[in-house]
Design a protein around this motif. Sequence first.
Motif, PDB file in Angstrom:
ATOM      1  N   ALA A   1       8.928  -2.980  -7.601  1.00  0.00           N
ATOM      2  CA  ALA A   1       9.527  -1.770  -8.420  1.00  0.00           C
ATOM      3  C   ALA A   1      10.231  -2.563  -9.731  1.00  0.00           C
ATOM      4  CB  ALA A   1      10.821  -1.030  -7.606  1.00  0.00           C
TER       5      ALA A   1
ATOM      6  N   LYS B   1       8.344   4.688  -6.926  1.00  0.00           N
ATOM      7  CA  LYS B   1       7.715   4.747  -5.674  1.00  0.00           C
ATOM      8  C   LYS B   1       7.605   3.623  -4.778  1.00  0.00           C
ATOM      9  CE  LYS B   1       4.358   8.604  -6.484  1.00  0.00           C
ATOM     10  NZ  LYS B   1       3.034   8.767  -6.496  1.00  0.00           N
ATOM     11  N   ALA B   2       7.897   2.364  -5.593  1.00  0.00           N
ATOM     12  CA  ALA B   2       8.097   1.124  -4.933  1.00  0.00           C
ATOM     13  C   ALA B   2       9.399   0.451  -4.606  1.00  0.00           C
ATOM     14  CB  ALA B   2       7.315  -0.079  -5.831  1.00  0.00           C
ATOM     15  N   GLU B   3       9.506  -0.452  -4.124  1.00  0.00           N
ATOM     16  CA  GLU B   3      10.801  -0.973  -3.894  1.00  0.00           C
ATOM     17  C   GLU B   3      10.799  -2.724  -4.016  1.00  0.00           C
ATOM     18  OE1 GLU B   3      12.227  -0.292   0.076  1.00  0.00           O
ATOM     19  OE2 GLU B   3      11.834   1.911   0.027  1.00  0.00           O
ATOM     20  N   GLY B   4      12.173  -3.108  -4.414  1.00  0.00           N
ATOM     21  CA  GLY B   4      12.246  -4.711  -4.375  1.00  0.00           C
ATOM     22  C   GLY B   4      11.352  -5.223  -5.655  1.00  0.00           C
TER      23      GLY B   4
END
Length: 149
Positions: free
Chosen positions: A76, A70-73
């Motif tokens: 994540a 669900k996260a980025e970068g």
Amino acid sequence: MTRIPTAPLLLGLAGLIPFVWGAISTMRPDLAGPVAGGLGARFVGPYVQLFYGSVILSFMSGVLWGFAAKAEGRPAATGYVLSVIPALWAFFMTGGGPVTAATNLIFGFLGLLALDWHFWRLGMAPSWWMSLRIGLTAIVVLCLLPVAF
């Protein structure tokens, strides 16, 4: 924290059955006989708890992986790294006999609870997640204590 939806609550409670049965059949071996005779010794006492506990820690790694997605970068990437810890813990730390394995599972589930909190605090887990996980973890740890001690 909000109300736990019915389906996750019921499935979580059902997932406690092998831990509870393992504790009961450890403390009352006379109850284990019929099950061991019918299904095998793997389904009673510490054996069911240790095997199932390893499976659940591995399963929970997958759940945490889903939260990380669900996260980025950087969050994540960190989440993915953290998510594999419970499965690796189960793989490397559940040998050495029932006492050692149960003790290590207790620490594994407590560590998982810390990871649950981390993902929840970052908003990757549902708002009700910690309400569910605290209760389930407490019961799992209590059920593993008779084997560990």
